[in-house]
Design a protein around this motif. Structure first.
Motif, PDB file in Angstrom:
ATOM      1  N   PRO A   1       0.823  -1.219   0.000  1.00  0.00           N
ATOM      2  CA  PRO A   1       0.000   0.000   0.000  1.00  0.00           C
ATOM      3  C   PRO A   1       0.853   1.263   0.000  1.00  0.00           C
ATOM      4  O   PRO A   1       1.855   1.354   0.711  1.00  0.00           O
ATOM      5  N   ASP A   2       0.445   2.240  -0.807  1.00  0.00           N
ATOM      6  CA  ASP A   2       1.210   3.483  -0.904  1.00  0.00           C
ATOM      7  C   ASP A   2       0.368   4.721  -0.610  1.00  0.00           C
ATOM      8  O   ASP A   2       0.775   5.840  -0.915  1.00  0.00           O
ATOM      9  N   SER A   3      -0.809   4.531  -0.015  1.00  0.00           N
ATOM     10  CA  SER A   3      -1.674   5.676   0.259  1.00  0.00           C
ATOM     11  C   SER A   3      -1.034   6.654   1.245  1.00  0.00           C
ATOM     12  O   SER A   3      -1.378   7.844   1.255  1.00  0.00           O
TER      13      SER A   3
ATOM     14  N   TYR B   1       1.729   7.924   1.066  1.00  0.00           N
ATOM     15  CA  TYR B   1       2.489   8.912   0.308  1.00  0.00           C
ATOM     16  C   TYR B   1       1.700  10.204   0.141  1.00  0.00           C
ATOM     17  O   TYR B   1       2.273  11.309   0.176  1.00  0.00           O
ATOM     18  N   ASP B   2       0.378  10.091  -0.022  1.00  0.00           N
ATOM     19  CA  ASP B   2      -0.462  11.274  -0.192  1.00  0.00           C
ATOM     20  C   ASP B   2      -0.455  12.138   1.069  1.00  0.00           C
ATOM     21  O   ASP B   2      -0.425  13.371   0.986  1.00  0.00           O
ATOM     22  N   ARG B   3      -0.481  11.489   2.225  1.00  0.00           N
ATOM     23  CA  ARG B   3      -0.448  12.257   3.485  1.00  0.00           C
ATOM     24  C   ARG B   3       0.917  12.922   3.669  1.00  0.00           C
ATOM     25  O   ARG B   3       1.007  14.078   4.107  1.00  0.00           O
TER      26      ARG B   3
ATOM     27  N   ARG C   1       5.935   6.625  -7.579  1.00  0.00           N
ATOM     28  CA  ARG C   1       5.124   7.843  -7.652  1.00  0.00           C
ATOM     29  C   ARG C   1       5.848   8.952  -8.418  1.00  0.00           C
ATOM     30  O   ARG C   1       5.249   9.688  -9.181  1.00  0.00           O
TER      31      ARG C   1
END
Length: 292
Positions: free
Chosen positions: A142-144, A146-148, A204
């Protein structure tokens, strides 16, 4: 009364006086034993508190909270939590369950990584959202997060990354077969965390976590007595190149330094740098921090 009591970060003596008084008056005392770990064995806590402790694992806290709250409307019951009670959403949930059952609740706060991380030299009011980093697997990366991290970076804020721990976890096979066989505990290391960050940055490509241009500070056992605390600062590339032993024993956390960087923060964290000259150069040339 239902008490939820923070134990702090180090050992049996970190409990507050108010917390200890509450524990001594309780008929049952549970020790939450999966969202974090304390640096001492349960037996030392029991000896110091003068109470037997009931270990509360993930299943008990999340699915059997009625047992923890049993008779708490008529007698005093406590749940002990490493750090501060509200450091995990699980503990907010059990407080809500108690209130819904008309059980009075009293919270006793303590130090947690959320404030003790200031030991690395970065100012707490310059931190943005705290982010959890989980273990990657062959099938789940999971790479979510990165958005935070990017949201914080866009504001120039620091990011505290809480690294994954696996305590009393079952393999997929044992879980599917209903076998109560648990894997050995695992704690994410700093090199593993940085490697995952670099992997996601490569995918990303937004430049948020450029290995040679991103300053970071690794912390271990913050607040630990007897020289257990370890702080190491450098670029992500420099931290990745260090052996795991350089970062001390778990638990570990990692701070990504934001661009709103004050020269006093640079000078304080420089004390822990892998390479002081490199630390100052990146702070000056990449982060734009004015240094003497």
């Amino acid at each position: 009364m239902f008490y939820i009591i923070g134990l702090g970060l180090c050992d049996e003596k970190d409990i507050t006086v108010r917390g200890l008084e509450a524990v001594k008056g309780c008929s049952r005392v549970y020790l939450e034993a999966y969202t974090s770990i304390l640096m001492v064995h349960k037996e030392r806590l029991e000896a110091f508190y003068g109470k037997d402790l009931i270990l509360a694992d993930r299943d008990m806290v999340e699915t059997e909270s009625d047992e923890i709250l049993r008779d708490a409307d008529k007698e005093d019951v406590a749940l002990l939590v490493v750090g501060d009670p509200f450091g995990a959403t699980t503990h907010t949930d059990i407080v809500l369950r108690a209130r819904n059952a008309n059980i009075p609740v009293r919270v006793v706060h303590n130090a947690s990584i959320m404030n003790a991380v200031g030991a690395c030299g970065l100012q707490l009011y310059n931190f943005g959202q705290t982010v959890s980093l989980v273990f990657f697997t062959d099938t789940w990366r999971p790479d979510s997060f990165y958005d935070r991290v990017k949201e914080n970076a866009d504001l120039g804020m620091h990011t505290l990354l809480l690294l994954d721990i696996k305590v009393k976890e079952q393999s997929e096979e044992n879980l599917a077969r209903g076998r109560k066989i648990y894997e050995p505990p695992r704690y994410m290391s700093i090199p593993q965390a940085v490697a995952q960050l670099v992997e996601v940055e490569a995918a990303r490509g937004a430049g948020v976590l450029a290995p040679d241009a991103t300053l970071a500070i690794a912390v271990s056992r913050v607040g630990g007595g007897g020289g257990q605390e370890r702080i190491v600062s450098g670029t992500l590339a420099e931290l990745l190149a260090q052996p795991p032993a350089a970062f001390g024993a778990p638990l570990h956390s990692l701070v990504l330094v934001g661009r709103r960087l004050h020269h006093l923060e640079v000078e304080y964290a420089e004390t822990f740098a892998v390479d002081r000259a490199s630390w100052r150069r990146v702070a000056r040339d990449v982060y734009g921090c004015a240094l003497d």
